[in-house]
Design a protein around this motif. Structure first.
Motif, PDB file in Angstrom:
ATOM      1  N   GLU B  71      20.836  10.463  46.515  1.00 39.54           N
ATOM      2  CA  GLU B  71      21.983   9.700  47.011  1.00 39.54           C
ATOM      3  C   GLU B  71      21.519   8.620  47.985  1.00 39.54           C
ATOM      4  OE1 GLU B  71      22.223  13.412  48.600  1.00 39.54           O
ATOM      5  OE2 GLU B  71      21.450  13.363  46.539  1.00 39.54           O
ATOM      6  N   ALA B  72      20.528   8.956  48.808  1.00 39.89           N
ATOM      7  CA  ALA B  72      20.026   7.970  49.763  1.00 39.89           C
ATOM      8  C   ALA B  72      19.316   6.840  49.032  1.00 39.89           C
ATOM      9  CB  ALA B  72      19.083   8.642  50.756  1.00 39.89           C
ATOM     10  N   ARG B  73      18.544   7.203  48.027  1.00 40.60           N
ATOM     11  CA  ARG B  73      17.860   6.155  47.258  1.00 40.60           C
ATOM     12  C   ARG B  73      18.873   5.257  46.548  1.00 40.60           C
ATOM     13  NH1 ARG B  73      12.400   6.935  46.464  1.00 40.60           N
ATOM     14  NH2 ARG B  73      11.562   8.902  47.273  1.00 40.60           N
ATOM     15  N   ALA B  74      19.975   5.853  46.069  1.00 36.46           N
ATOM     16  CA  ALA B  74      21.002   5.058  45.395  1.00 36.46           C
ATOM     17  C   ALA B  74      21.671   4.111  46.392  1.00 36.46           C
ATOM     18  CB  ALA B  74      22.035   5.984  44.748  1.00 36.46           C
ATOM     19  N   ALA B  75      21.928   4.610  47.625  1.00 38.29           N
ATOM     20  CA  ALA B  75      22.563   3.755  48.639  1.00 38.29           C
ATOM     21  C   ALA B  75      21.658   2.582  48.997  1.00 38.29           C
ATOM     22  CB  ALA B  75      22.890   4.582  49.881  1.00 38.29           C
ATOM     23  N   ILE B  76      20.364   2.860  49.114  1.00 42.58           N
ATOM     24  CA  ILE B  76      19.405   1.790  49.424  1.00 42.58           C
ATOM     25  C   ILE B  76      19.378   0.768  48.288  1.00 42.58           C
ATOM     26  CG2 ILE B  76      16.945   1.306  49.761  1.00 42.58           C
ATOM     27  CD1 ILE B  76      16.812   4.148  51.156  1.00 42.58           C
ATOM     28  N   ALA B  77      19.438   1.273  47.051  1.00 41.37           N
ATOM     29  CA  ALA B  77      19.411   0.367  45.895  1.00 41.37           C
ATOM     30  C   ALA B  77      20.649  -0.526  45.873  1.00 41.37           C
ATOM     31  CB  ALA B  77      19.305   1.172  44.600  1.00 41.37           C
ATOM     32  N   ARG B  78      21.813   0.042  46.311  1.00 42.10           N
ATOM     33  CA  ARG B  78      23.043  -0.770  46.346  1.00 42.10           C
ATOM     34  C   ARG B  78      22.965  -1.848  47.425  1.00 42.10           C
ATOM     35  NH1 ARG B  78      25.637   4.165  45.561  1.00 42.10           N
ATOM     36  NH2 ARG B  78      26.030   4.391  47.790  1.00 42.10           N
ATOM     37  N   ALA B  79      22.328  -1.514  48.544  1.00 46.97           N
ATOM     38  CA  ALA B  79      22.275  -2.466  49.657  1.00 46.97           C
ATOM     39  C   ALA B  79      21.263  -3.582  49.400  1.00 46.97           C
ATOM     40  CB  ALA B  79      21.927  -1.731  50.955  1.00 46.97           C
ATOM     41  N   ARG B  80      20.224  -3.288  48.669  1.00 48.28           N
ATOM     42  CA  ARG B  80      19.102  -4.226  48.586  1.00 48.28           C
ATOM     43  C   ARG B  80      19.490  -5.619  48.090  1.00 48.28           C
ATOM     44  NH1 ARG B  80      14.863  -1.052  46.377  1.00 48.28           N
ATOM     45  NH2 ARG B  80      14.366  -0.393  48.503  1.00 48.28           N
ATOM     46  N   PRO B  81      20.351  -5.720  47.044  1.00 48.97           N
ATOM     47  CA  PRO B  81      20.687  -7.085  46.571  1.00 48.97           C
ATOM     48  C   PRO B  81      21.481  -7.905  47.586  1.00 48.97           C
ATOM     49  CG  PRO B  81      21.346  -5.393  44.971  1.00 48.97           C
ATOM     50  CD  PRO B  81      20.926  -4.675  46.204  1.00 48.97           C
ATOM     51  N   LEU B  82      22.023  -7.242  48.621  1.00 52.16           N
ATOM     52  CA  LEU B  82      22.806  -7.946  49.638  1.00 52.16           C
ATOM     53  C   LEU B  82      21.930  -8.527  50.729  1.00 52.16           C
ATOM     54  CD1 LEU B  82      25.584  -5.227  49.985  1.00 52.16           C
ATOM     55  CD2 LEU B  82      25.721  -7.351  48.664  1.00 52.16           C
ATOM     56  N   LEU B  83      20.653  -8.156  50.726  1.00 48.65           N
ATOM     57  CA  LEU B  83      19.766  -8.503  51.837  1.00 48.65           C
ATOM     58  C   LEU B  83      19.027  -9.809  51.586  1.00 48.65           C
ATOM     59  CD1 LEU B  83      18.070  -5.074  52.583  1.00 48.65           C
ATOM     60  CD2 LEU B  83      19.858  -6.216  53.911  1.00 48.65           C
ATOM     61  N   ALA B  84      19.005 -10.644  52.639  1.00 50.65           N
ATOM     62  CA  ALA B  84      18.146 -11.826  52.608  1.00 50.65           C
ATOM     63  C   ALA B  84      16.853 -11.567  53.371  1.00 50.65           C
ATOM     64  CB  ALA B  84      18.877 -13.006  53.221  1.00 50.65           C
ATOM     65  N   GLY B  85      16.908 -10.647  54.337  1.00 50.82           N
ATOM     66  CA  GLY B  85      15.712 -10.383  55.122  1.00 50.82           C
ATOM     67  C   GLY B  85      15.977  -9.344  56.178  1.00 50.82           C
ATOM     68  N   SER B  86      14.981  -9.174  57.020  1.00 51.61           N
ATOM     69  CA  SER B  86      15.032  -8.159  58.060  1.00 51.61           C
ATOM     70  C   SER B  86      14.883  -8.836  59.411  1.00 51.61           C
ATOM     71  CB  SER B  86      13.880  -7.175  57.861  1.00 51.61           C
ATOM     72  OG  SER B  86      13.662  -6.437  59.040  1.00 51.61           O
ATOM     73  N   ALA B  87      15.578  -8.277  60.402  1.00 55.48           N
ATOM     74  CA  ALA B  87      15.361  -8.743  61.776  1.00 55.48           C
ATOM     75  C   ALA B  87      14.553  -7.713  62.555  1.00 55.48           C
ATOM     76  CB  ALA B  87      16.699  -9.021  62.456  1.00 55.48           C
TER      77      ALA B  87
END
Lengths: 104, 104
Positions: B71-87
């Protein structure tokens, strides 16, 4: 709007533990303030003189007001000689999550 | 050793609200995990695409383990396309304060 604030301090070399103690005393003084939801302090993983504070407040005004009473000013005055500098502050408009009192 | 972690994400332009929703869903999934003390999400004061997460865990190993279930890996996979970068991320060895469950 729940207000979060992550603050970094750099203690004078070797004074990080004293700065942590001063901030823990500040946290104790905030226990009676219902507007203060979180006031958590710690040190850097690799640098005991890097000191961090995470705060959550019911609103920004409550945070700002908490800096004004004489006890708060005294706590700030005690901490100031321990500081070499700042690692900045990040204010956050909190949306929710786990660990805020409204969560139950 | 109670473990804190402050993480900043930069969402793709205009996608900050979606990223917040994804992180709030991750927080909901952590409500049943007693090792997760805080998982609080919010946005920058002046930039809704700057997204911040404050976490507190009983220990670092519990945090790292929480990233592993499907479930955690799935949540990370859902978030990833929304990311432009990291602060960036700031890990903190927490010493105490107000708002940790052990405080009562």
């Amino acid at each position: 709007m729940t207000y979060g604030l992550f603050t970094g301090f750099t203690a004078r070399r070797g004074r990080g533990a004293e700065l942590l103690d001063a901030l823990l005393a500040a946290a104790d003084a905030l226990r009676a303030d219902p507007a203060c939801l979180h006031y958590v302090v710690g040190a850097g993983e690799d640098d005991p003189d890097a000191v961090w504070v995470w705060e959550a407040w019911t609103d920004r005004g409550a945070h700002d007001a908490a800096l004004e009473p004489p006890e708060a000013r005294a706590a700030i005055a005690r901490a100031r000689p321990l500081l070499a500098g700042s690692a900045g502050q990040t204010p956050v408009r909190l949306r929710g999550g786990k660990g805020l009192p409204a969560d139950g």
